[in-house]
Scaffold this motif. Structure first.
Motif, mmCIF file in Angstrom:
data_model
loop_
_atom_site.group_PDB
_atom_site.id
_atom_site.type_symbol
_atom_site.label_atom_id
_atom_site.label_comp_id
_atom_site.label_asym_id
_atom_site.label_seq_id
_atom_site.Cartn_x
_atom_site.Cartn_y
_atom_site.Cartn_z
ATOM 1 N N GLU A 1 1.604 4.602 2.995
ATOM 2 C CA GLU A 1 0.453 3.709 2.842
ATOM 3 C C GLU A 1 0.897 2.306 2.432
ATOM 4 O O GLU A 1 0.364 1.316 2.927
ATOM 5 C CB GLU A 1 -0.528 4.286 1.809
ATOM 6 C CG GLU A 1 -1.289 5.496 2.309
ATOM 7 C CD GLU A 1 -2.152 6.144 1.230
ATOM 8 O OE1 GLU A 1 -2.253 5.585 0.110
ATOM 9 O OE2 GLU A 1 -2.712 7.204 1.511
ATOM 10 N N THR A 2 1.880 2.244 1.535
ATOM 11 C CA THR A 2 2.401 0.940 1.109
ATOM 12 C C THR A 2 3.056 0.217 2.285
ATOM 13 O O THR A 2 2.844 -0.985 2.489
ATOM 14 C CB THR A 2 3.415 1.123 -0.045
ATOM 15 O OG1 THR A 2 2.761 1.779 -1.134
ATOM 16 C CG2 THR A 2 3.979 -0.200 -0.506
ATOM 17 N N HIS A 3 3.839 0.955 3.066
ATOM 18 C CA HIS A 3 4.497 0.372 4.243
ATOM 19 C C HIS A 3 3.456 -0.140 5.243
ATOM 20 O O HIS A 3 3.591 -1.254 5.786
ATOM 21 C CB HIS A 3 5.411 1.410 4.901
ATOM 22 C CG HIS A 3 6.153 0.905 6.089
ATOM 23 N ND1 HIS A 3 7.169 -0.022 5.995
ATOM 24 C CD2 HIS A 3 6.019 1.197 7.413
ATOM 25 C CE1 HIS A 3 7.613 -0.294 7.206
ATOM 26 N NE2 HIS A 3 6.946 0.436 8.090
ATOM 27 N N LYS A 4 2.412 0.651 5.466
ATOM 28 C CA LYS A 4 1.354 0.255 6.398
ATOM 29 C C LYS A 4 0.647 -1.002 5.894
ATOM 30 O O LYS A 4 0.362 -1.921 6.668
ATOM 31 C CB LYS A 4 0.353 1.400 6.551
ATOM 32 C CG LYS A 4 -0.709 1.163 7.582
ATOM 33 C CD LYS A 4 -1.581 2.396 7.738
ATOM 34 C CE LYS A 4 -2.655 2.173 8.767
ATOM 35 N NZ LYS A 4 -3.521 3.347 8.922
ATOM 36 N N GLN A 5 0.406 -1.052 4.590
ATOM 37 C CA GLN A 5 -0.250 -2.223 4.007
ATOM 38 C C GLN A 5 0.633 -3.462 4.143
ATOM 39 O O GLN A 5 0.147 -4.541 4.479
ATOM 40 C CB GLN A 5 -0.570 -1.949 2.538
ATOM 41 C CG GLN A 5 -1.344 -3.057 1.866
ATOM 42 C CD GLN A 5 -1.658 -2.731 0.414
ATOM 43 O OE1 GLN A 5 -1.212 -1.727 -0.122
ATOM 44 N NE2 GLN A 5 -2.419 -3.595 -0.210
ATOM 45 N N ILE A 6 1.919 -3.302 3.930
ATOM 46 C CA ILE A 6 2.847 -4.431 4.065
ATOM 47 C C ILE A 6 2.873 -4.921 5.508
ATOM 48 O O ILE A 6 2.874 -6.135 5.767
ATOM 49 C CB ILE A 6 4.264 -4.032 3.580
ATOM 50 C CG1 ILE A 6 4.264 -3.886 2.059
ATOM 51 C CG2 ILE A 6 5.313 -5.034 4.030
ATOM 52 C CD1 ILE A 6 5.545 -3.295 1.492
ATOM 53 N N GLN A 7 2.869 -3.975 6.461
ATOM 54 C CA GLN A 7 2.856 -4.366 7.877
ATOM 55 C C GLN A 7 1.581 -5.128 8.211
ATOM 56 O O GLN A 7 1.627 -6.127 8.947
ATOM 57 C CB GLN A 7 2.971 -3.128 8.767
ATOM 58 C CG GLN A 7 4.366 -2.566 8.860
ATOM 59 C CD GLN A 7 4.426 -1.351 9.773
ATOM 60 O OE1 GLN A 7 3.477 -0.571 9.851
ATOM 61 N NE2 GLN A 7 5.551 -1.200 10.464
ATOM 62 N N GLN A 8 0.436 -4.664 7.690
ATOM 63 C CA GLN A 8 -0.826 -5.357 7.960
ATOM 64 C C GLN A 8 -0.803 -6.761 7.364
ATOM 65 O O GLN A 8 -1.255 -7.720 8.001
ATOM 66 C CB GLN A 8 -2.005 -4.560 7.389
ATOM 67 C CG GLN A 8 -2.331 -3.302 8.170
ATOM 68 C CD GLN A 8 -3.422 -2.465 7.500
ATOM 69 O OE1 GLN A 8 -3.698 -2.608 6.325
ATOM 70 N NE2 GLN A 8 -4.012 -1.556 8.281
ATOM 71 N N GLU A 9 -0.289 -6.876 6.139
ATOM 72 C CA GLU A 9 -0.204 -8.196 5.516
ATOM 73 C C GLU A 9 0.734 -9.104 6.293
ATOM 74 O O GLU A 9 0.446 -10.291 6.490
ATOM 75 C CB GLU A 9 0.268 -8.066 4.058
ATOM 76 C CG GLU A 9 -0.776 -7.456 3.144
ATOM 77 C CD GLU A 9 -0.244 -7.185 1.739
ATOM 78 O OE1 GLU A 9 0.941 -7.515 1.453
ATOM 79 O OE2 GLU A 9 -1.014 -6.640 0.935
#
Length: 152
Positions: free
Chosen positions: A122-130
């Motif tokens: 989830e953290t990785h996905k959030q970083i990618q979105q940001e």
């Protein structure tokens, strides 16, 4: 992949089971120690009584005292045998409780590992979105600057 809330619920349930099995294992350990303590007391009592009997035989003993000693020792030996069985039973229950505890610990660790993986994903996905939003912002800013430079 499991949802965060269902994984959290499984993790909490596994923690409760591990805590309950740890408490049970503590109780089983105490029961085993108590059974061993009783056995040791019986063995000490038998040794003490036998020493007392040997001292009495040196001073002289009649037939009734001899028969009473034999009957008492038989009862004491039977109690010792029974207590040894109780110790074995307590040891077996403690080992089973220990196995159950270890099983719950492994289950808890597995759910914890899954939870950590999910959190990292989830953290990785959030970083990618940001990062995607920052890239789009930078690209839009670049296009605006290029348009303004063209118009000038």
């Amino acid at each position: 992949m499991a949802t965060s809330s269902s994984l959290k619920m499984l993790l909490e349930l596994a923690q409760q089971q591990a805590d309950a099995s740890a408490k049970n294992l503590g109780k089983l350990n105490s029961q085993q120690q108590e059974a061993e303590k009783k056995l040791n007391l019986l063995l000490q009592y038998r040794h003490s009584y036998q020493s007392h009997f040997q001292n009495s035989t040196e001073k002289g003993m009649d037939n009734i005292e001899w028969l009473n000693f034999i009957a008492f020792m038989d009862k004491l030996d039977a109690a010792i045998t029974e207590q040894r069985q109780a110790v074995l039973y307590a040891q077996n229950k403690r080992m089973a409780g220990n196995d159950e505890f270890l099983s719950h610990q492994r289950k808890l660790k597995s759910y914890d590992t899954l939870s950590q993986r999910q959190q990292r994903a989830e953290t990785h996905k959030q970083i990618q979105q940001e990062q995607k939003m920052l890239d789009e912002f930078a690209l839009n800013a670049f296009h605006r600057n290029a348009s303004s430079a063209k118009d000038s």
